[in-house]
Write a protein that holds these residues in place. Structure first.
Motif, PDB file in Angstrom:
ATOM      1  N   VAL A  31       0.883  -1.163   0.000  1.00 24.21           N
ATOM      2  CA  VAL A  31       0.000   0.000   0.000  1.00 24.21           C
ATOM      3  C   VAL A  31       0.917   1.207   0.000  1.00 24.21           C
ATOM      4  CG1 VAL A  31      -1.702   1.315   1.318  1.00 24.21           C
ATOM      5  CG2 VAL A  31      -1.842  -1.167   1.250  1.00 24.21           C
ATOM      6  N   TYR A  32       0.608   2.183  -0.833  1.00 20.91           N
ATOM      7  CA  TYR A  32       1.487   3.349  -0.930  1.00 20.91           C
ATOM      8  C   TYR A  32       0.660   4.630  -0.905  1.00 20.91           C
ATOM      9  CZ  TYR A  32       0.064   3.255  -5.853  1.00 20.91           C
ATOM     10  OH  TYR A  32      -0.659   3.259  -7.005  1.00 20.91           O
ATOM     11  N   VAL A  33       1.317   5.699  -0.458  1.00 22.85           N
ATOM     12  CA  VAL A  33       0.686   7.014  -0.423  1.00 22.85           C
ATOM     13  C   VAL A  33       1.569   7.966  -1.218  1.00 22.85           C
ATOM     14  CG1 VAL A  33      -0.164   8.897   1.027  1.00 22.85           C
ATOM     15  CG2 VAL A  33      -0.245   6.538   1.888  1.00 22.85           C
TER      16      VAL A  33
ATOM     17  N   HIS B  28      -3.200  14.092  -1.822  1.00 20.76           N
ATOM     18  CA  HIS B  28      -2.584  12.772  -1.706  1.00 20.76           C
ATOM     19  C   HIS B  28      -3.462  11.704  -2.352  1.00 20.76           C
ATOM     20  CE1 HIS B  28      -4.806  13.214   2.157  1.00 20.76           C
ATOM     21  NE2 HIS B  28      -5.173  11.988   1.863  1.00 20.76           N
ATOM     22  N   TYR B  29      -2.809  10.568  -2.601  1.00 17.45           N
ATOM     23  CA  TYR B  29      -3.447   9.441  -3.275  1.00 17.45           C
ATOM     24  C   TYR B  29      -2.982   8.163  -2.590  1.00 17.45           C
ATOM     25  CZ  TYR B  29      -4.232   5.882  -6.869  1.00 17.45           C
ATOM     26  OH  TYR B  29      -4.620   4.756  -7.541  1.00 17.45           O
ATOM     27  N   ILE B  30      -3.908   7.255  -2.336  1.00 18.38           N
ATOM     28  CA  ILE B  30      -3.582   5.971  -1.721  1.00 18.38           C
ATOM     29  C   ILE B  30      -3.866   4.876  -2.736  1.00 18.38           C
ATOM     30  CG2 ILE B  30      -4.163   4.342   0.116  1.00 18.38           C
ATOM     31  CD1 ILE B  30      -4.987   6.812   1.790  1.00 18.38           C
TER      32      ILE B  30
ATOM     33  N   TYR C  53       4.868   3.978   2.377  1.00 15.28           N
ATOM     34  CA  TYR C  53       4.473   2.689   1.819  1.00 15.28           C
ATOM     35  C   TYR C  53       4.593   1.637   2.890  1.00 15.28           C
ATOM     36  CZ  TYR C  53       9.491   1.760   0.987  1.00 15.28           C
ATOM     37  OH  TYR C  53      10.843   1.580   1.126  1.00 15.28           O
TER      38      TYR C  53
ATOM     39  N   GLU D  20      -5.520  -0.793   2.327  1.00  9.35           N
ATOM     40  CA  GLU D  20      -5.833   0.324   1.432  1.00  9.35           C
ATOM     41  C   GLU D  20      -7.253   0.822   1.688  1.00  9.35           C
ATOM     42  OE1 GLU D  20      -6.272   1.268  -3.333  1.00  9.35           O
ATOM     43  OE2 GLU D  20      -6.958  -0.637  -2.496  1.00  9.35           O
TER      44      GLU D  20
ATOM     45  N   LEU E 154      -7.374   2.771   4.983  1.00  4.70           N
ATOM     46  CA  LEU E 154      -6.787   4.112   4.898  1.00  4.70           C
ATOM     47  C   LEU E 154      -7.656   5.068   4.093  1.00  4.70           C
ATOM     48  CD1 LEU E 154      -3.000   3.307   4.391  1.00  4.70           C
ATOM     49  CD2 LEU E 154      -4.141   4.068   6.480  1.00  4.70           C
ATOM     50  N   LYS E 155      -8.281   4.575   3.060  1.00  9.08           N
ATOM     51  CA  LYS E 155      -9.134   5.446   2.248  1.00  9.08           C
ATOM     52  C   LYS E 155     -10.355   5.942   3.021  1.00  9.08           C
ATOM     53  CE  LYS E 155      -7.764   4.208  -2.382  1.00  9.08           C
ATOM     54  NZ  LYS E 155      -8.189   3.776  -3.716  1.00  9.08           N
TER      55      LYS E 155
ATOM     56  N   LYS F 287      -4.603  10.638   8.126  1.00  7.19           N
ATOM     57  CA  LYS F 287      -3.621  10.242   7.107  1.00  7.19           C
ATOM     58  C   LYS F 287      -2.365  11.096   7.211  1.00  7.19           C
ATOM     59  CE  LYS F 287      -7.446   9.146   4.063  1.00  7.19           C
ATOM     60  NZ  LYS F 287      -8.142   9.494   2.840  1.00  7.19           N
TER      61      LYS F 287
END
Length: 126
Positions: A24-26, A35-37, A70, A83, A86-87, A94
């Motif tokens: 999983v990455y940010v 930001h994007y997950i 990550y 993921e 976190l979303k 976050k």
């Protein structure tokens, strides 16, 4: 078992199993920026796709290319669950998660061999 002079018969060769590294990455546009997950089984390839604009969409439109966090997982199921979790989090949660291990929002991709993305001025590029 084959000796050095024997060849396997057709149809006995099997492709090597693809080694997956669920992650999983940010990504962020900059410190406190957009930001994007995401989730992937190949972080290096996915970073290349985002940075070259191949993925299109959100990350290309808002220039969200800086890897700020990550997490590696043993299986894709665990990564997908994380993921989704976190979303659902509030934005501040976050931000707190990112800053716990990366207080200066450094681009962690540089440690993986990537060039840092071009910096932009203003709030998102600092």
């Amino acid at each position: 078992m084959l000796n050095s002079f024997q060849h396997p018969s057709p149809g006995t060769l099997r492709p090597m199993p693809f080694e997956r590294n669920p992650c999983v990455y940010v990504l962020a546009s900059g410190r406190y920026g957009t930001h994007y997950i995401g989730v992937t089984s190949d972080l290096m390839q996915r970073l290349c796709q985002h940075r070259e604009g191949i993925t299109g969409g959100f990350t290309k439109r808002y220039r969200v290319h800086r890897l700020v966090r990550y997490e590696m997982f043993g299986d894709m199921e665990g990564a997908i669950l994380r993921e989704r979790q976190l979303k659902r989090w509030h934005r501040q949660w976050k931000i707190n998660l990112i800053e716990r291990d990366n207080p200066h929002w450094a681009d962690l991709a540089a440690g993986l061999g990537f060039e840092p993305p071009a910096l932009r001025g203003g709030r998102n590029g600092s």
